[in-house]
Write a protein that holds these residues in place. Structure first.
Motif, PDB file in Angstrom:
ATOM      1  N   PRO A  61     -47.647  -5.763  42.953  1.00 55.31           N
ATOM      2  CA  PRO A  61     -48.149  -6.687  43.976  1.00 55.31           C
ATOM      3  C   PRO A  61     -47.035  -7.180  44.900  1.00 55.31           C
ATOM      4  N   PHE A  63     -45.352  -9.743  45.850  1.00 57.15           N
ATOM      5  CA  PHE A  63     -44.934 -11.118  45.583  1.00 57.15           C
ATOM      6  C   PHE A  63     -43.877 -11.547  46.597  1.00 57.15           C
ATOM      7  N   MET A 179     -49.240 -18.916  48.374  1.00 61.54           N
ATOM      8  CA  MET A 179     -49.274 -17.460  48.480  1.00 61.54           C
ATOM      9  C   MET A 179     -48.638 -16.852  47.235  1.00 61.54           C
ATOM     10  N   PRO A 180     -48.890 -15.569  46.946  1.00 62.19           N
ATOM     11  CA  PRO A 180     -48.279 -14.930  45.777  1.00 62.19           C
ATOM     12  C   PRO A 180     -46.765 -15.094  45.772  1.00 62.19           C
ATOM     13  N   THR A 205     -48.709 -23.324  35.469  1.00 61.08           N
ATOM     14  CA  THR A 205     -49.125 -22.868  36.790  1.00 61.08           C
ATOM     15  C   THR A 205     -50.136 -23.865  37.346  1.00 61.08           C
ATOM     16  N   VAL A 210     -54.105 -17.829  42.716  1.00 62.79           N
ATOM     17  CA  VAL A 210     -52.881 -17.365  43.377  1.00 62.79           C
ATOM     18  C   VAL A 210     -52.069 -16.569  42.361  1.00 62.79           C
ATOM     19  N   ARG A 211     -51.614 -15.387  42.756  1.00 62.12           N
ATOM     20  CA  ARG A 211     -50.867 -14.531  41.849  1.00 62.12           C
ATOM     21  C   ARG A 211     -49.408 -14.973  41.777  1.00 62.12           C
ATOM     22  N   PHE A 212     -48.906 -15.114  40.564  1.00 59.05           N
ATOM     23  CA  PHE A 212     -47.512 -15.470  40.326  1.00 59.05           C
ATOM     24  C   PHE A 212     -46.896 -14.465  39.356  1.00 59.05           C
ATOM     25  N   ASP A 239     -54.058 -15.629  36.594  1.00 59.82           N
ATOM     26  CA  ASP A 239     -53.421 -14.859  37.663  1.00 59.82           C
ATOM     27  C   ASP A 239     -51.900 -14.868  37.573  1.00 59.82           C
ATOM     28  N   THR A 240     -51.357 -15.342  36.459  1.00 56.95           N
ATOM     29  CA  THR A 240     -49.908 -15.405  36.285  1.00 56.95           C
ATOM     30  C   THR A 240     -49.450 -14.298  35.339  1.00 56.95           C
TER      31      THR A 240
END
Length: 455
Positions: A61, A63, A179-180, A205, A210-212, A239-240
């Motif tokens: 992704p 990031f 945002m990621p 988180t 939101v992607r982390f 999503d982490t």
């Protein structure tokens, strides 16, 4: 194209910015890390020690990385809402990948103890940090290489000879962004001979959806006769993703407990590399994970008994439901001259659905006969006879299942050497098994007070 290419290209394009926001001891390892990533391919899913982990997919992704250390609005109070027993500690906050000031955190620490920003102390005490930074962690590990290429800050804890910390040190890592984002950090702990300390690390988180990527390398150096307790609690989000590599070096007669607990996550890989450098040392390496839905957890451990008369006790426990996956790969290595070694390894798992999966691979590699070693694995379901017994005593099925699953995790929680933290974990585990969506879902207070560290 490998997912790692985007990171090496980013590094080469922004090297000056990365160095400017880092420090000398951190900067000097970046070129080596980049070369290692360019030369070595990422291990493929299904490769040795990567049974259920796809590093390329985890890193694919787009990031963002906050290389210029732009201020990101983070509300620490939003993380601390749980009405649970208190743990008095010296508290430090890591907002994404930057250690922020913690008012009063250093006031309770004895003279000579250094605790706080790794970047700050690397600039003020470059010789001390350089002596240890990167000395235990191997650049052959892609997690370490990627972390070393970008890390600009983290926690540094240095306890001088013979000094004992009365209260635990606590690091709270908060992931928060619109945002990621990939947060890259280091933890470097040095205990000199005869020192004692407890360190609690909590991951949180704040945004769902939101992607982390939570990327960290931990290096622990424990001197002769020193004692260290290191605890990690992961309470992130679906999503982490988390990639963590911990490296431990123990000197003669040292005593260490490492206990990692995953309560909420998306996909996590935790690696532990433990080396005995002196005789008479002992280690307890424990861990647990609660998985449901489509969560993933992968654990890899290697304990290296290179010297005689050391002891290690290793235990990891998992419960998986829904479509969750968990895998454990552990190896205990006993060198030819490591006589009188005592080493025990166990992985036990409860599977609660047809679609949940557990993979377990415990291993012993022994090159002398004068040892006491054992290893084992057990994967199964709740004992129907125990369920029947509890039902005959009037307990509903749901409550019986809850109590049995809590009991299953008890020995991992009991290994925690902080009483108030054990109480907190029992409550969090109970909430988790009861179906809580987040660690704070059943909170009754919203005043922003921290139930982990408040006086």
């Amino acid at each position: 194209m490998s997912a790692i290419n985007q990171y090496t290209e980013l590094f080469r394009a922004h090297r000056e910015m990365i160095d400017a926001n880092g420090a000398g001891p951190l900067n000097q390892l970046r070129d080596t890390a980049c070369r290692m990533l360019e030369v070595n391919r990422l291990p493929a899913k299904g490769a040795e020690n990567y049974q259920d982990t796809d590093l390329d997919a985890m890193l694919a992704p787009d990031f963002g990385l906050n290389l210029d250390k732009i201020d990101i609005d983070v509300n620490p109070g939003a993380t601390f809402r749980c009405d649970v027993p208190l743990v008095k500690s010296s508290l430090f906050l890591m907002e994404n990948d930057t250690l922020v000031s913690a008012e009063g955190a250093g006031e309770s620490l004895p003279e000579g103890v250094l605790a706080g920003s790794l970047r700050k102390f690397a600039r003020e005490y470059p010789g001390l940090v350089e002596k240890y930074y990167g000395e235990a962690a191997s650049m052959d590990n892609p997690i370490v290489a990627l972390d070393s290429m970008f890390a600009q800050d983290g926690l540094f804890l240095y306890v001088p000879r013979g000094v004992r910390l009365e209260r635990p040190v606590q690091l709270v890592n908060i992931l928060s962004n619109g945002m990621p984002l990939m947060a890259v950090r280091r933890v470097l702990v040095v205990l000199e001979a005869g020192a004692e300390a407890k360190l609690l690390v909590c991951d949180h988180t704040q945004q769902d959806g939101v992607r982390f990527m939570d990327l960290q390398t931990v290096e622990l150096f424990v001197g002769q006769g020193a004692r260290l307790d290191y605890y990690e609690i992961e309470e992130s989000s679906r999503d982490t993703s988390r990639l963590s590599a911990l490296y431990l070096r123990q000197s003669e007669d040292s005593n260490v407990t490492v206990d990692g607990m995953t309560l909420f996550n998306g996909e996590s890989r935790n690696e532990y590399f433990c080396d005995f450098d002196g005789e008479g040392a002992s280690l307890r390496l424990y861990g647990m994970s609660i998985g449901d839905e489509s969560r993933r957890l992968s654990t890899y451990t290697r304990i290296n008994h290179a010297v005689p008369r050391c002891q290690s006790d290793e235990l990891f426990k998992y419960t998986v439901d829904g479509e969750a996956h968990a895998d454990f790969t552990g190896r205990i290595y006993v060198a030819p001259g490591a006589v009188k070694t005592e080493a025990y390894q166990a992985n036990r798992s409860l599977v609660g659905s047809d679609k949940a999966k557990v993979f377990s691979k415990p291993q012993l590699e022994i090159y002398n006969d004068d040892v006491k070693c054992s290893h084992g694995s057990a994967i199964g379901q709740l004992d129907p006879m125990q369920m029947f017994y509890m039902r005959t005593r009037g307990l509903p099925e749901s409550e019986a299942r809850l109590l049995l699953r809590q009991a299953f995790m008890a020995d991992v929680i009991d290994a925690v050497g902080i009483e108030s933290l054990r109480d907190r974990l029992r409550l969090l585990v109970e909430r988790r098994f009861a179906g809580a969506e987040t660690a704070c879902s059943s909170c009754r207070r919203g005043d922003g007070s921290c139930a982990v560290h408040c006086e």
